[in-house]
Design a protein around this motif. Structure first.
Motif, PDB file in Angstrom:
ATOM      1  N   GLY A 148       0.747  -1.200   0.068  1.00  0.00           N
ATOM      2  CA  GLY A 148      -0.038  -0.011   0.052  1.00  0.00           C
ATOM      3  C   GLY A 148       0.923   1.179  -0.026  1.00  0.00           C
ATOM      4  N   CYS A 149       2.147   1.319   0.184  1.00  0.00           N
ATOM      5  CA  CYS A 149       2.939   2.501   0.013  1.00  0.00           C
ATOM      6  C   CYS A 149       2.828   3.032  -1.337  1.00  0.00           C
ATOM      7  N   TRP A 150       2.576   4.425  -1.323  1.00  0.00           N
ATOM      8  CA  TRP A 150       2.232   4.954  -2.618  1.00  0.00           C
ATOM      9  C   TRP A 150       3.519   6.102  -2.914  1.00  0.00           C
ATOM     10  N   LYS A 151       4.209   6.289  -1.604  1.00  0.00           N
ATOM     11  CA  LYS A 151       5.417   7.350  -1.920  1.00  0.00           C
ATOM     12  C   LYS A 151       6.279   7.207  -0.739  1.00  0.00           C
ATOM     13  N   VAL A 152       7.558   7.381  -1.110  1.00  0.00           N
ATOM     14  CA  VAL A 152       8.537   7.418  -0.099  1.00  0.00           C
ATOM     15  C   VAL A 152       9.369   8.768  -0.446  1.00  0.00           C
ATOM     16  N   GLY A 153       9.381   9.640   0.591  1.00  0.00           N
ATOM     17  CA  GLY A 153      10.405  10.754   0.588  1.00  0.00           C
ATOM     18  C   GLY A 153      11.703  10.625   0.934  1.00  0.00           C
ATOM     19  N   VAL A 154      12.642  10.934   0.136  1.00  0.00           N
ATOM     20  CA  VAL A 154      13.987  10.625   0.618  1.00  0.00           C
ATOM     21  C   VAL A 154      14.740  12.169   0.429  1.00  0.00           C
ATOM     22  N   GLY A 155      15.739  12.202   1.594  1.00  0.00           N
ATOM     23  CA  GLY A 155      16.443  13.433   1.460  1.00  0.00           C
ATOM     24  C   GLY A 155      17.802  13.342   0.409  1.00  0.00           C
ATOM     25  N   VAL A 156      17.684  14.398  -0.404  1.00  0.00           N
ATOM     26  CA  VAL A 156      18.664  14.748  -1.560  1.00  0.00           C
ATOM     27  C   VAL A 156      19.590  15.966  -1.092  1.00  0.00           C
ATOM     28  N   GLU A 157      20.534  15.762  -0.239  1.00  0.00           N
ATOM     29  CA  GLU A 157      21.125  16.965   0.461  1.00  0.00           C
ATOM     30  C   GLU A 157      22.142  17.519  -0.625  1.00  0.00           C
ATOM     31  N   SER A 158      22.605  16.741  -1.395  1.00  0.00           N
ATOM     32  CA  SER A 158      23.568  17.187  -2.543  1.00  0.00           C
ATOM     33  C   SER A 158      23.728  16.175  -3.636  1.00  0.00           C
ATOM     34  N   GLY A 159      24.067  16.660  -4.754  1.00  0.00           N
ATOM     35  CA  GLY A 159      24.585  15.609  -5.888  1.00  0.00           C
ATOM     36  C   GLY A 159      25.992  15.575  -6.021  1.00  0.00           C
ATOM     37  N   ASN A 160      26.763  16.296  -4.928  1.00  0.00           N
ATOM     38  CA  ASN A 160      28.121  16.294  -4.983  1.00  0.00           C
ATOM     39  C   ASN A 160      28.772  15.516  -3.884  1.00  0.00           C
ATOM     40  N   GLN A 161      29.543  14.711  -4.193  1.00  0.00           N
ATOM     41  CA  GLN A 161      30.183  13.566  -3.017  1.00  0.00           C
ATOM     42  C   GLN A 161      31.103  14.328  -2.029  1.00  0.00           C
ATOM     43  N   GLN A 162      31.703  15.336  -2.394  1.00  0.00           N
ATOM     44  CA  GLN A 162      32.664  15.874  -1.303  1.00  0.00           C
ATOM     45  C   GLN A 162      31.437  16.856  -0.287  1.00  0.00           C
ATOM     46  N   SER A 163      30.402  17.279  -0.869  1.00  0.00           N
ATOM     47  CA  SER A 163      29.276  17.760  -0.008  1.00  0.00           C
ATOM     48  C   SER A 163      28.717  16.815   0.809  1.00  0.00           C
ATOM     49  N   LEU A 164      28.569  15.639   0.254  1.00  0.00           N
ATOM     50  CA  LEU A 164      27.748  14.494   1.141  1.00  0.00           C
ATOM     51  C   LEU A 164      28.705  14.076   2.404  1.00  0.00           C
ATOM     52  N   ASP A 165      30.114  14.070   1.893  1.00  0.00           N
ATOM     53  CA  ASP A 165      30.961  13.544   2.835  1.00  0.00           C
ATOM     54  C   ASP A 165      30.978  14.450   3.962  1.00  0.00           C
ATOM     55  N   LEU A 166      31.138  15.801   3.746  1.00  0.00           N
ATOM     56  CA  LEU A 166      30.959  16.963   4.810  1.00  0.00           C
ATOM     57  C   LEU A 166      29.836  16.742   5.549  1.00  0.00           C
ATOM     58  N   LEU A 167      28.658  16.551   5.112  1.00  0.00           N
ATOM     59  CA  LEU A 167      27.496  16.351   5.791  1.00  0.00           C
ATOM     60  C   LEU A 167      27.308  15.311   6.380  1.00  0.00           C
ATOM     61  N   ARG A 168      28.131  14.161   6.413  1.00  0.00           N
ATOM     62  CA  ARG A 168      28.154  12.659   6.804  1.00  0.00           C
ATOM     63  C   ARG A 168      26.693  12.174   6.440  1.00  0.00           C
TER      64      ARG A 168
END
Length: 168
Positions: A148-168
Protein backbone atom coordinates in the motif's frame (compact mmCIF):
# COMPACT_ATOMS: atom_id res chain seq x y z
CA UNK A 1 18.61 30.25 36.99
CA UNK A 2 20.21 33.67 37.40
CA UNK A 3 20.96 33.81 33.66
CA UNK A 4 22.98 30.59 33.63
CA UNK A 5 22.29 27.79 31.19
CA UNK A 6 21.34 24.59 32.96
CA UNK A 7 21.84 21.36 31.09
CA UNK A 8 19.90 18.39 32.44
CA UNK A 9 21.35 14.91 32.35
CA UNK A 10 20.15 12.85 29.36
CA UNK A 11 16.94 10.96 30.01
CA UNK A 12 17.07 7.19 29.88
CA UNK A 13 15.81 5.93 26.52
CA UNK A 14 12.61 3.90 26.45
CA UNK A 15 13.68 0.26 25.94
CA UNK A 16 12.51 -1.33 22.70
CA UNK A 17 10.30 -3.83 24.54
CA UNK A 18 8.39 -0.93 26.12
CA UNK A 19 7.85 1.23 23.04
CA UNK A 20 4.44 -0.28 22.44
CA UNK A 21 3.32 0.69 25.94
CA UNK A 22 4.12 4.39 25.65
CA UNK A 23 3.53 5.42 22.09
CA UNK A 24 -0.11 4.60 21.44
CA UNK A 25 -1.97 7.91 21.09
CA UNK A 26 -5.28 8.44 22.87
CA UNK A 27 -7.14 9.23 19.65
CA UNK A 28 -10.50 9.29 21.43
CA UNK A 29 -9.42 12.43 23.29
CA UNK A 30 -8.86 14.46 20.12
CA UNK A 31 -11.25 15.83 17.49
CA UNK A 32 -9.87 13.58 14.75
CA UNK A 33 -11.90 15.24 11.96
CA UNK A 34 -9.80 18.38 12.42
CA UNK A 35 -6.51 16.67 11.59
CA UNK A 36 -5.88 16.72 7.86
CA UNK A 37 -2.30 16.31 6.66
CA UNK A 38 -0.80 18.52 3.94
CA UNK A 39 -1.94 17.46 0.46
CA UNK A 40 1.51 16.07 -0.40
CA UNK A 41 1.27 13.59 2.49
CA UNK A 42 -1.86 11.68 1.58
CA UNK A 43 -3.32 9.74 -1.31
CA UNK A 44 -6.87 9.59 0.04
CA UNK A 45 -8.66 10.85 3.12
CA UNK A 46 -8.94 10.34 5.95
CA UNK A 47 -5.20 9.89 6.44
CA UNK A 48 -3.62 10.06 9.87
CA UNK A 49 -0.02 10.12 11.07
CA UNK A 50 2.13 8.26 13.55
CA UNK A 51 5.72 7.23 14.28
CA UNK A 52 6.94 3.63 14.32
CA UNK A 53 10.51 4.13 15.46
CA UNK A 54 12.74 6.21 17.67
CA UNK A 55 16.43 6.93 17.32
CA UNK A 56 18.76 7.21 14.36
CA UNK A 57 22.16 5.55 14.01
CA UNK A 58 23.33 8.04 11.39
CA UNK A 59 25.34 11.10 12.37
CA UNK A 60 24.32 13.60 9.68
CA UNK A 61 25.63 16.92 10.95
CA UNK A 62 22.55 18.90 9.87
CA UNK A 63 20.05 16.73 11.79
CA UNK A 64 19.18 16.53 15.46
CA UNK A 65 17.29 13.19 15.38
CA UNK A 66 20.11 11.35 17.16
CA UNK A 67 20.32 14.06 19.82
CA UNK A 68 16.57 14.08 20.40
CA UNK A 69 15.76 10.36 20.17
CA UNK A 70 19.19 8.78 20.69
CA UNK A 71 21.43 6.95 18.26
CA UNK A 72 20.00 3.50 18.98
CA UNK A 73 17.23 2.76 16.48
CA UNK A 74 14.21 1.23 18.23
CA UNK A 75 11.00 0.14 16.52
CA UNK A 76 7.57 -0.29 18.06
CA UNK A 77 6.46 -3.92 18.22
CA UNK A 78 4.69 -4.94 15.00
CA UNK A 79 1.51 -6.15 16.74
CA UNK A 80 1.18 -2.77 18.46
CA UNK A 81 1.47 -0.86 15.18
CA UNK A 82 -0.99 -3.15 13.40
CA UNK A 83 -3.39 -2.83 16.35
CA UNK A 84 -3.22 0.96 16.10
CA UNK A 85 -3.93 0.84 12.36
CA UNK A 86 -6.90 -1.49 12.88
CA UNK A 87 -8.24 0.83 15.57
CA UNK A 88 -8.02 3.84 13.26
CA UNK A 89 -9.67 1.91 10.44
CA UNK A 90 -12.54 0.73 12.64
CA UNK A 91 -13.22 3.92 14.59
CA UNK A 92 -12.20 6.66 12.14
CA UNK A 93 -12.55 5.04 8.71
CA UNK A 94 -8.82 5.51 8.08
CA UNK A 95 -7.87 5.09 4.44
CA UNK A 96 -4.26 6.19 4.70
CA UNK A 97 -1.35 6.63 7.07
CA UNK A 98 1.60 8.99 7.05
CA UNK A 99 4.51 7.42 8.91
CA UNK A 100 6.47 10.49 9.98
CA UNK A 101 9.71 8.64 10.69
CA UNK A 102 12.72 10.20 8.97
CA UNK A 103 14.48 6.86 8.64
CA UNK A 104 11.60 4.42 8.28
CA UNK A 105 13.69 1.68 6.63
CA UNK A 106 16.70 1.62 8.96
CA UNK A 107 15.62 -1.85 10.04
CA UNK A 108 14.77 -3.47 6.71
CA UNK A 109 13.73 -6.73 8.39
CA UNK A 110 11.12 -4.86 10.48
CA UNK A 111 9.79 -3.09 7.37
CA UNK A 112 9.62 -6.38 5.46
CA UNK A 113 7.65 -8.02 8.28
CA UNK A 114 5.44 -4.93 8.62
CA UNK A 115 4.56 -5.15 4.92
CA UNK A 116 3.81 -8.86 5.28
CA UNK A 117 1.43 -8.10 8.16
CA UNK A 118 -0.32 -5.29 6.26
CA UNK A 119 -0.90 -7.66 3.36
CA UNK A 120 -1.97 -10.57 5.60
CA UNK A 121 -4.39 -8.41 7.61
CA UNK A 122 -5.76 -6.95 4.36
CA UNK A 123 -5.85 -3.45 5.84
CA UNK A 124 -6.26 -2.03 2.33
CA UNK A 125 -4.73 1.35 3.11
CA UNK A 126 -2.34 3.70 1.38
CA UNK A 127 0.71 4.98 3.20
CA UNK A 128 3.65 7.31 2.84
CA UNK A 129 6.93 7.66 4.73
CA UNK A 130 10.47 9.03 4.67
CA UNK A 131 13.81 7.26 4.67
CA UNK A 132 17.37 7.48 3.44
CA UNK A 133 17.76 6.56 -0.21
CA UNK A 134 20.57 4.11 0.61
CA UNK A 135 18.22 2.04 2.80
CA UNK A 136 15.75 1.04 0.09
CA UNK A 137 16.41 -1.94 -2.13
CA UNK A 138 14.34 -2.72 -5.20
CA UNK A 139 12.97 -5.81 -3.46
CA UNK A 140 11.92 -3.80 -0.39
CA UNK A 141 10.39 -1.05 -2.57
CA UNK A 142 8.32 -3.67 -4.43
CA UNK A 143 7.08 -5.18 -1.17
CA UNK A 144 6.23 -1.74 0.25
CA UNK A 145 4.22 -0.92 -2.87
CA UNK A 146 2.36 -4.23 -2.64
CA UNK A 147 1.54 -3.35 0.99
CA UNK A 148 0.00 0.00 0.00
CA UNK A 149 2.94 2.40 0.05
CA UNK A 150 2.35 5.03 -2.62
CA UNK A 151 5.25 7.37 -1.88
CA UNK A 152 8.61 7.40 -0.13
CA UNK A 153 10.23 10.74 0.54
CA UNK A 154 14.01 10.76 0.52
CA UNK A 155 16.50 13.44 1.43
CA UNK A 156 18.71 14.64 -1.39
CA UNK A 157 21.10 16.94 0.42
CA UNK A 158 23.55 17.23 -2.47
CA UNK A 159 24.57 15.68 -5.76
CA UNK A 160 28.21 16.32 -4.97
CA UNK A 161 30.11 13.55 -3.14
CA UNK A 162 32.43 16.01 -1.39
CA UNK A 163 29.41 17.83 0.08
CA UNK A 164 27.80 14.54 1.09
CA UNK A 165 31.01 13.51 2.87
CA UNK A 166 31.07 16.83 4.74
CA UNK A 167 27.41 16.39 5.76
CA UNK A 168 28.11 12.79 6.77
Amino acid sequence: ANGKVIKNAPRKQIPVNELGEYLNPSYHLVPMERYVPPAANYYELPTYSTFVNRGCPFKCNFCNAGDVFGSLGRYRPLPTVISELKYLKKHYNMKGMYFMDGTFATNQRWVDQFCDMLIKENLNMTWFTWTRVDLITQELANKMKKAGCWKVGVGVESGNQQSLDLLR
